[in-house]
Design an enzyme around this catalytic site. Structure first.
Site, PDB file in Angstrom:
ATOM      1  N   LYS A 167       5.236  68.035  38.650  1.00 40.47           N
ATOM      2  CA  LYS A 167       4.724  67.307  39.816  1.00 40.47           C
ATOM      3  C   LYS A 167       5.729  66.215  40.187  1.00 40.47           C
ATOM      4  O   LYS A 167       6.277  65.541  39.307  1.00 40.47           O
ATOM      5  CB  LYS A 167       3.367  66.690  39.448  1.00 40.47           C
ATOM      6  CG  LYS A 167       2.625  66.033  40.609  1.00 40.47           C
ATOM      7  CD  LYS A 167       1.248  65.550  40.154  1.00 40.47           C
ATOM      8  CE  LYS A 167       0.438  64.929  41.285  1.00 40.47           C
ATOM      9  NZ  LYS A 167      -0.914  64.523  40.831  1.00 40.47           N
ATOM     10  N   SER A 251      -4.687  65.954  43.864  1.00 43.97           N
ATOM     11  CA  SER A 251      -3.369  65.835  44.460  1.00 43.97           C
ATOM     12  C   SER A 251      -2.318  66.801  43.896  1.00 43.97           C
ATOM     13  O   SER A 251      -1.279  66.984  44.506  1.00 43.97           O
ATOM     14  CB  SER A 251      -2.871  64.406  44.260  1.00 43.97           C
ATOM     15  OG  SER A 251      -2.673  64.127  42.885  1.00 43.97           O
ATOM     16  N   SER A 275      -7.149  64.899  39.744  1.00 41.08           N
ATOM     17  CA  SER A 275      -6.005  65.542  40.379  1.00 41.08           C
ATOM     18  C   SER A 275      -5.411  66.733  39.622  1.00 41.08           C
ATOM     19  O   SER A 275      -4.564  67.437  40.152  1.00 41.08           O
ATOM     20  CB  SER A 275      -4.902  64.520  40.645  1.00 41.08           C
ATOM     21  OG  SER A 275      -5.217  63.781  41.796  1.00 41.08           O
TER      22      SER A 275
END
Lengths: 620, 490
Positions: A167, A251, A275
């Site tokens: 990420k 996210s 997330s």
């Protein structure tokens, strides 16, 4: 106590807090923003209902003591400090004159340069999934050569040659790290996050930096500079542009999409309010958020420090366990990292759960119904009936495997979400203050330093700006006690609820999300503005584990059916079940998670549509 | 704590008397190798941005870790200032924007400081003592430096100082005059230096004072205060208070109101203070507990161990110097301002006339050091040299006047006072017959004066002067007088 929580947010308030947060807001925006923030305020003010008499208000999750370091000096290369600087002169950072110092200077009109727009033109790897912000092909190939050599020599490390996505919230040395924000568009860290350092040391290959919501704030991976991420389970729909892409959650949508599509075997991501778990649930993958303090936060760009925790998304429970085993562990560079040995998680895969006591969180049922009844002005098909059915099904599977299932009541769990939306923005408003255009990141030119701040920080996206403003508001003079302090106390109450529950059971069980995946443009008003509260409600069942610092895993349990949820497009979309364990009992999550996986199977998108899609990049 | 305003401290205005009320917030940089929350070195005066870690530059994802030694230093300081150590303290974030504040917040201790209370003894010029009580002592990080006067178009930022450990010592509004405020600052500096907690160097900014000043009618509640920032010498503290007192008195006597504000001290402009911030920019620091840092928990044992190892503190030393060496409280206080002074004194005084030693140190030695801008640590005259000089006086080998000459020479050129006196023939003439010859000679040359002296004994002084002149100051004055008296039949 005089009730300041009844005081409505006015346009004047927005102007004031935007000034405190040094974010430019135009007069035209004030009215919309005031309305939006007022809705959030009214909603988070629910936390005021909780009786918090006698509750201590320490900001952290666990009663930890601050570790103390030896007094030893170490020099950092000056170039590392200065090389990302927007403006540098003879070793100094340079900013426009500080107002109080520019007396008598002629005001020059320096034209504003938009650095960020130029920053992303050479971005690689935009595929139909749009799962990556940066791909690192050269680096991966280089690492692969080394891996082959080691494999030939019989010196393989635990993750030798395994492609992993990261990420874009984790700083990677020499590789641009953006947090999906224009603010960091050109930032190349001269350091490596502890979590990724452990990955590379274990032989993993870095294939790229994954798309996400800006600074990890969002539930649909729509808020970042990387653009909307697509869920591999559904090809983009034709027609109404607002509804074009099915979201892979957020996210960490880049992580869930790339793992579900098989672009990488696993991904490291972060989970501040869900997330990792929510995107895993929406894509048929497994996602774990370990105990707060289990993985180092060093080098992971902070969103809300007391809630942020690194974790992994992978295809199945075993891969998840292996990956977590690599990235977990003590790090003195993070004062909230906990010094506890990491068990061999893989050993718990396949272990039986005979006699294990599991509590089903009965409050989640009511919360799911309330969620479905959320008044958006759009027709619901019906409550999340399929999720409820699969929840029951999971209980049966676990019971069949020898576990004992009981009902558990967590009295304060319904207020976890409003408390979260006070604490997380408050911390974020402070954590994101460092993006000021002085030492790195985006800088808008201006004639004085305050103007530079306000113009530069305007580059934060809509959602980030909104949260900074909320956070600034709840910490500001006069409101601190009513909102922030109260929320900390509600958090303590919730932690007490969990502590009591874990006196009776060894694990907790509930859905990960109340619904299956949504379209990226769903719940936008006619003007194209997001329905803020509706997006926040996505985290309703994941946030409690963050507030209490507990480890939690989402495991796929089945697919939604037509009419099984509230959306027209639910049929065939994956759903996830969530297990929550006491602190540092991740192994139980793997143990029980594997039982569910055995019964439910693993889930793969029906077509690999993205491979057949034209090369034309998609714009949403 | 000093409830009755003493008459002498009151300021007389045109509309009546005013009482000056002063509180101080003092920032002291703790001596340590590494910074408070990062491992960057703390050296002063290095190349810009060369003492900066990734944490100090607030790179994304960087996290603070606490330097344990800085905690010990803070405890040591707090114990030296008679404060109560809090076994559990917490770090908070103070949020504001400034180019030299990289995180966008300062990590400080707001809700739960490491120490509360405390008391400082003020040694006043009169020899009297007073006390100022402390509110609290807390730890925090220093900011970097913004330099406004190098580039005409821009502000330059150097983060070398960013993250250096500070303690802030907050007093109660217990001081009533500039003199008391200066005595407070002197004593703080003496204590911090004695404990080796801070180098106390105000010019380099390792010790900085913010002075809160207000006026009120005697007996009234506290008035509105102005805070004067970064007053970086003890002399400036006096100037800033004098200026503020005048400024505020003028406003109040004209029926106006003092504005609560931060003001900047300008040493280049006769110690004027200037308003720093516009009113619209009223600060709202949005303090909240730093989620990156769990509470700091101390054990009683470690605190007691530090207490046990404390050196003799300035107040204790002062009392001892008065008692054991018979010094005046004023002299003793000055000698205790710096541990090096006290050491110098005791090394010099041992086995000698202590008051004479103190006089030499406070007079000639400090005068000479001041002139050269030297501290006592770098004194060219050692206690041993000064001691020998005092011995020569005590033994009557040299006169006080000659001793000053000898001192000046060893200060400039070094050397052993005894050898110097011998080599340059500076010994006092104590040989009676030699002096008798000199006296005879002078009387013979001045018969009329000698005659007058018999009637006017005051003339004797003139003759003594002549003897001294004739002997280049080496004559023992008592002996010369004796011989003169005898020769003139007085």
């Amino acid at each position: 106590m005089s009730d300041v929580s009844d005081k409505k947010i006015t346009e004047a308030d927005v102007r004031h807090i935007a000034r405190l947060a040094r974010i430019a807001v135009s007069e035209g925006e004030l009215s919309d923003l005031a309305k939006e923030l007022e809705r959030v305020r009214e909603w988070v003010a629910q936390v005021r209902e909780v009786n918090v008499k006698g509750v201590a208000s320490y900001g952290g999750v666990f009663d930890m003591e601050l570790r103390r370091r030896e007094d030893k000096a170490e020099k950092t290369d000056k170039d590392d400090i200065l090389k990302n600087a927007p403006d540098e002169r003879e070793g100094f950072f340079v900013v426009p004159k500080v107002v109080e110092a520019r007396n008598g200077l002629i005001k020059k009109d320096i034209s504003a340069v938009d650095l960020a727009e130029n920053s992303f033109q050479n971005m690689e790897g935009i595929s139909y999934l749009n799962a990556f912000i940066t791909t690192t092909r050269d680096r991966a190939l280089q690492q692969a050569e080394e891996s082959d050599k080691r494999l030939r020599e019989g010196k393989a490390r635990p993750l030798e040659g395994i492609p992993i996505g990261v990420k874009d919230l984790f700083c990677t040395r020499g590789i641009r790290t953006t947090a999906a924000s224009k603010m960091l568009g050109n930032f190349v860290p001269p350091y490596e996050s502890e979590v990724t350092r452990r990955l590379w040391e274990a032989g993993a290959l870095c294939i790229g930096k994954l798309n996400m919501d800006e600074f990890a704030m969002g539930s649909k991976s729509t808020f970042g500079i990387g653009g909307h991420v697509a869920n591999p389970w559904v090809p983009p729909l034709n027609g109404d542009s607002k509804y074009t892409v099915m979201s892979p959650g957020g996210s960490s949508g880049g992580a869930s999409a790339s793992v579900a599509a098989g672009l990488c075997l696993g991904a490291v991501a972060s989970d501040t309010g869900g997330s990792i778990r929510q995107p895993a649930a929406w894509t048929g993958t497994v996602g774990i958020k370990p105990t707060y303090g289990r993985c180092s936060r060093y080098g992971m760009i902070a969103f809300a420090s007391s809630l942020d925790q690194a974790g992994v998304i992978a295809k199945n429970v075993r891969d998840t366990a292996v990956l977590l085993g690599v990235i977990a562990g003590f790090d003195p560079k993070d004062s909230t990292s906990v010094n506890k040995p990491v068990p061999n998680y893989e050993n718990f895969i396949g272990k039986n759960i005979k006699g294990l006591k599991i509590g089903s969180i009965k409050n989640f049922e009511k919360m799911a119904i309330n969620f479905s009844a959320y008044d958006t002005g759009k027709p619901f098909i019906q409550p999340a009936s399929e999720m409820m059915r699969l929840w029951e099904e999971s209980k049966k599977w676990l019971r069949d495997a020898g576990a004992e299932i009981v009902e558990i009541d967590l009295p304060h769990v319904e207020l976890a979400l409003p408390a979260y939306y006070i604490i997380a923005p408050a911390e974020a408003s402070s954590n994101l203050a460092r993006y000021d255009g002085v030492r790195y990141g985006l800088r808008e030119e201006a004639s004085d330093v305050d103007e530079m701040y306000e113009k530069s920080r305007r580059a934060f996206g809509e959602e980030v700006r909104r949260r900074i403003l909320i956070g600034t508001y709840v910490l500001s003079a006069g409101y601190y006690d009513a909102y922030y302090l109260q929320a900390l106390k509600v958090r303590k109450r919730l932690i007490e609820d969990f502590n009591k529950a874990f006196e009776k059971v060894e694990l907790l069980l509930g859905p990960t999300t109340p619904s299956s995946a949504m379209l990226s443009g769903e719940y936008m008003d006619e003007g194209g503005r997001e329905d803020v509260l509706y997006n926040y409600l996505q985290d309703i069942m994941t946030v409690p584990a963050n507030l209490a610092g507990l480890p939690a895993i989402s495991v796929p349990v089945g697919k939604n059916v037509k009419g099984g949820g509230m959306h027209e497009h639910d049929a065939g979309m994956p759903l996830g079940i969530q297990l929550i364990a006491p602190p540092f009992q991740e192994e139980r999550l793997f143990q029980a998670g594997q039982i569910i996986e055995n019964a439910a199977g693993t889930f793969t998108p029906p077509t690999r549509w993205w491979e057949k899609a034209s090369d034309e990049p998609q714009t949403v | 704590m000093n409830p009755k305003p003493s008459e002498e401290n009151l300021l007389q205005g045109e509309t009546g008397a005013w009482e000056l009320v002063i509180g101080m917030e003092v920032h002291a940089q703790l001596l340590s190798e590494a910074k408070l929350f990062s491992a960057a070195p703390t050296a002063f005066g290095a190349e810009p941005n060369s003492q900066v870690s990734l944490v100090d530059a607030a790179m994304p994802g960087m996290l603070p870790t606490l330097n344990g030694f800085c905690v010990e230093q803070a405890i040591r300081a707090a114990l030296g200032l008679n404060a109560d150590i809090q076994l559990r303290s917490t770090f908070d974030r103070k949020n504001y924007f400034y180019p030299d504040l990289p995180q966008g917040y300062q990590i400080s201790q707001y809700a739960n400081p490491i120490a509360k209370g405390g008391r400082v003894q003020l040694d006043l010029e009169s020899g009297e003592t007073k006390y100022a009580d402390l509110e609290r002592i807390h730890m925090e990080q220093d900011a970097g430096k913004s330099i406004h006067d190098i580039a005409p178009d821009a502000t330059l930022v150097d983060l070398n100082r960013a993250g250096v450990a500070l303690i802030e010592i907050v007093s109660k509004p217990d001081m009533r005059s500039a003199q008391e405020a200066q005595a407070y600052m002197r004593k703080l500096r003496a204590i911090l230096r004695c404990l080796k907690v801070c180098d106390g160097n105000m010019e380099e900014g390792s010790l900085r004072a913010d002075v809160n000043i207000s006026l009120r009618r005697p007996g009234d509640p506290l008035g509105t205060r102005a805070e004067v920032k970064n007053v970086n010498s003890i002399r400036f503290i006096g100037q800033a208070i004098a200026y503020e007192a005048r400024r505020q008195m003028k406003i109040l006597e004209e029926g106006g109101e003092v504005r609560q504000e931060t003001r900047l001290f300008d040493p280049k402009n006769n110690g004027e203070t200037r308003s720093m911030r516009a009113k619209e920019d009223a600060h709202d620091y949005r303090y909240f507990p730093d989620p990156d840092l769990p509470p700091l928990v101390l054990t009683k044992e470690e605190v007691e161990k530090i207490r046990k190892d404390l050196p003799e503190l300035p107040d204790q030393k002062k009392a001892r110097l008065v008692k054991d060496y018979g010094l005046s409280p004023t002299d003793a206080a000055i000698l205790c301002e710096d541990p090096a002074r006290g050491d110098f004194f005791e090394k010099t005084a041992i086995g000698r006339d202590a008051r004479r030693a103190a006089n030499w140190i406070l007079g000639d030695l400090f005068g000479a050091l001041n002139k050269e801008g030297l501290g006592i640590e770098s004194s060219p005259v050692s206690p041993d040299q000064l001691g020998k000089l005092i011995d020569l006086i005590a033994a009557g080998t040299i006169s006080g006047k000659i001793a000053k000459e000898v001192f000046a020479r060893i200060f400039r050129e070094g050397g052993d006072p005894e050898d110097l006196v011998k080599q340059s023939g500076m010994e006092q003439i104590t040989d009676t017959s030699a002096l008798e010859r000199v006296v005879k000679d002078i009387l013979a040359k001045n018969p009329d004066k000698a005659a007058r002296a018999k009637e006017k004994p005051k003339m004797l002084g003139w003759f003594v002067g002549e003897v001294m002149k004739a002997t280049s100051g080496k004559a023992n004055p008592q002996l010369a007088q004796e011989i003169l008296r005898r020769s003139l039949d007085l």
